[in-house]
Design a protein around this motif. Structure first.
Motif, PDB file in Angstrom:
ATOM      1  N   HIS A 124      20.751   5.185  61.193  1.00 49.13           N
ATOM      2  CA  HIS A 124      19.746   4.354  61.869  1.00 49.13           C
ATOM      3  C   HIS A 124      18.800   5.237  62.659  1.00 49.13           C
TER       4      HIS A 124
ATOM      5  N   GLU B  16      20.426  -7.520  57.600  1.00 44.67           N
ATOM      6  CA  GLU B  16      21.249  -6.891  58.645  1.00 44.67           C
ATOM      7  C   GLU B  16      21.033  -7.580  59.987  1.00 44.67           C
ATOM      8  N   GLU B  17      19.808  -8.022  60.243  1.00 40.61           N
ATOM      9  CA  GLU B  17      19.474  -8.589  61.557  1.00 40.61           C
ATOM     10  C   GLU B  17      19.987 -10.013  61.732  1.00 40.61           C
TER      11      GLU B  17
ATOM     12  N   HIS C 262      13.867  -0.393  59.604  1.00 40.11           N
ATOM     13  CA  HIS C 262      14.533  -0.489  58.301  1.00 40.11           C
ATOM     14  C   HIS C 262      13.621  -0.020  57.173  1.00 40.11           C
TER      15      HIS C 262
ATOM     16  N   HIS D 288      14.581   3.446  56.942  1.00 42.09           N
ATOM     17  CA  HIS D 288      15.885   3.597  56.271  1.00 42.09           C
ATOM     18  C   HIS D 288      15.723   3.547  54.746  1.00 42.09           C
TER      19      HIS D 288
ATOM     20  N   CYS E 138      12.720  -2.557  63.620  1.00 41.44           N
ATOM     21  CA  CYS E 138      14.018  -1.892  63.768  1.00 41.44           C
ATOM     22  C   CYS E 138      14.077  -0.657  62.865  1.00 41.44           C
TER      23      CYS E 138
ATOM     24  N   GLU F 290      26.145  -3.958  64.162  1.00 42.04           N
ATOM     25  CA  GLU F 290      25.601  -3.354  62.936  1.00 42.04           C
ATOM     26  C   GLU F 290      26.528  -3.762  61.795  1.00 42.04           C
TER      27      GLU F 290
HETATM   28 ZN   LIG Z   1      18.479  -1.983  62.608  1.00 43.79          ZN
END
Ligand SMILES: [Zn+2]
Ligand SMILES: [Zn+2]
Length: 389
Positions: free
Chosen positions: A162, A135-136, A102, A105, A100, A331
């Motif tokens: 994101h 977060e997931e 991250h 990020h 994803c 999110e």
């Molecule tokens: Zn994500």
């Protein structure tokens, strides 16, 4: 100037991203990630608070002149997906992957921190870095516990971003107001009375009832809710029965409900109960519904979004700044926005020429790493602008 400064940090940013990419860990288990982040953050001229909310980290970069505090948030968890990218920095944690983005990020926020901590003497405000777990995870998540443990104390504005393969590389998507959906989940058991498959009259067949329930749930979006309000009801899992000639006692389902309006969201559980209750009772069956509230609707603050949008246009050019479509994804950045004004941006990473075309949450998701300092520059520029407001 900020773009060049960020570009000069590219090596550090990319090397952190690769290290994190090699060590993906799922929600609440980001121990190695936590360690790697700490080792890097300790090089900054900053105050560190760790651990917080399990594997989270909070960092304060305090300007010498005081002023407003702007938070930059990165999520740190990965997914249970086996990576299929053939890259030198491929996941070493078999069966897990930063699918994803991250890892991107974290390294973008780290890059912003490198620049901002160097500017500390002349910084007209303070920066709070928030590295948040889970977060997931979907239900409790990591943002909420971080807030409960004080991650937002003293924060005036918050920014998150994101990586987004639905937008071309180098563009940035913004949106004012509701942006990401509320993501609730449910488990639903349809309870009947089992028996011989050839004697249905002696049973209450939960499989037939389940099929009617699933269809009836689809009428919520088409016949119960304003057609201009986005609503998704998905039954993603259904289990029942053991053999072709046995009618089972029960069928178990799992699903997700997505809404973009908090008022609509409030109506969903009750509406589902009424419809499921009607269908099951008409068939002499009963049901048990466990409705679990997940992340709320992510609502970007209008003023902050406008400030950041216009700052972005100056930084990267008007044509690169686009209004993003709403998404029914969830999110947990939504929780921060319930507490302080801020905005969540999407950073385009789709690049057909270089083959970066795969969606997040797939085994081949990847991105062009030269976008990472660009993301750092966006954070720095937006934070500097928000200090003035
Ligand atoms: Zn994500
Ligand atoms: Zn994700």
């Amino acid at each position: 100037m900020i773009l060049e400064l960020a570009r000069s940090k590219e090596k550090d940013i990319v090397s952190l991203r690769r290290l994190l990419h090699q060590h993906p860990e799922v929600a609440h288990r980001e121990f190695q990630t936590h360690k790697i982040l700490l080792e890097h953050l300790e090089r900054l001229d900053a105050e560190i608070r760790a651990p917080i909310a399990g594997t989270g980290i909070v960092v304060n970069i305090k300007g010498k002149k005081g002023g407003k505090t702007v938070a930059l948030r990165a999520d740190i968890d990965a997914l249970p997906i086996k990576e299929e990218n053939d890259v030198p920095y491929k996941s070493l944690n078999d069966g897990f992957m930063h699918a994803c983005g991250h890892d991107a990020h974290m390294s973008m926020v780290y890059g912003a921190a490198l620049i901002l901590s160097e500017m500390r003497d002349n910084l007209p405000g303070n920066v709070r870095l928030i590295f948040q777990p889970a977060e997931e995870e979907g239900t409790v998540g990591g943002a909420k516990p971080m807030i409960e443990e004080g991650a937002l104390e003293g924060v005036d504005y918050i920014l998150g971003m994101h990586v987004w393969p639905e937008l071309p590389e180098g563009t940035v998507g913004y949106r004012s107001g509701p942006f990401f959906a509320a993501a609730d989940t449910f488990t639903l058991d349809i309870i009947g009375k089992g028996g011989h498959g050839a004697k249905p009259d002696m049973t209450v067949d939960p499989i037939v009832v389940s099929s009617r329930v699933i269809e009836a749930l689809q009428t919520i979006s088409s016949r119960e809710i304003d057609p201009l309000e986005p609503v998704v009801v998905t039954v993603g899992s259904i289990h029942g029965g053991t053999a072709q000639n046995i009618i089972p006692d029960r069928v178990e389902m799992k699903g997700t409900v997505r809404t973009m309006n908090p008022v609509t969201r409030e109506r969903m559980e009750e509406t589902m109960r009424r419809i499921i209750g009607g269908v099951t009772s008409s068939a002499r069956a009963s049901f048990s519904l466990n409705y679990i509230y997940g992340y709320p609707v992510l609502i970007n603050d209008k003023d902050v979004t406008e400030i950041v949008r216009s700052n972005l246009e100056n930084l990267i050019g008007k044509e690169k700044v686009v209004e993003a479509k709403q998404t029914m994804g969830g999110e947990d950045f939504a929780y921060y926005l319930q507490k302080v004004p801020g905005t969540f941006l999407l950073l385009g990473v789709y690049n057909e020429k270089l083959g970066y075309v795969n969606s997040v949450h797939t085994s081949r998701f990847n991105l062009n790493e030269s976008i990472l300092p660009f993301g750092s520059a966006i954070f720095v520029s937006a934070a500097l602008e928000l200090f003035k407001h």
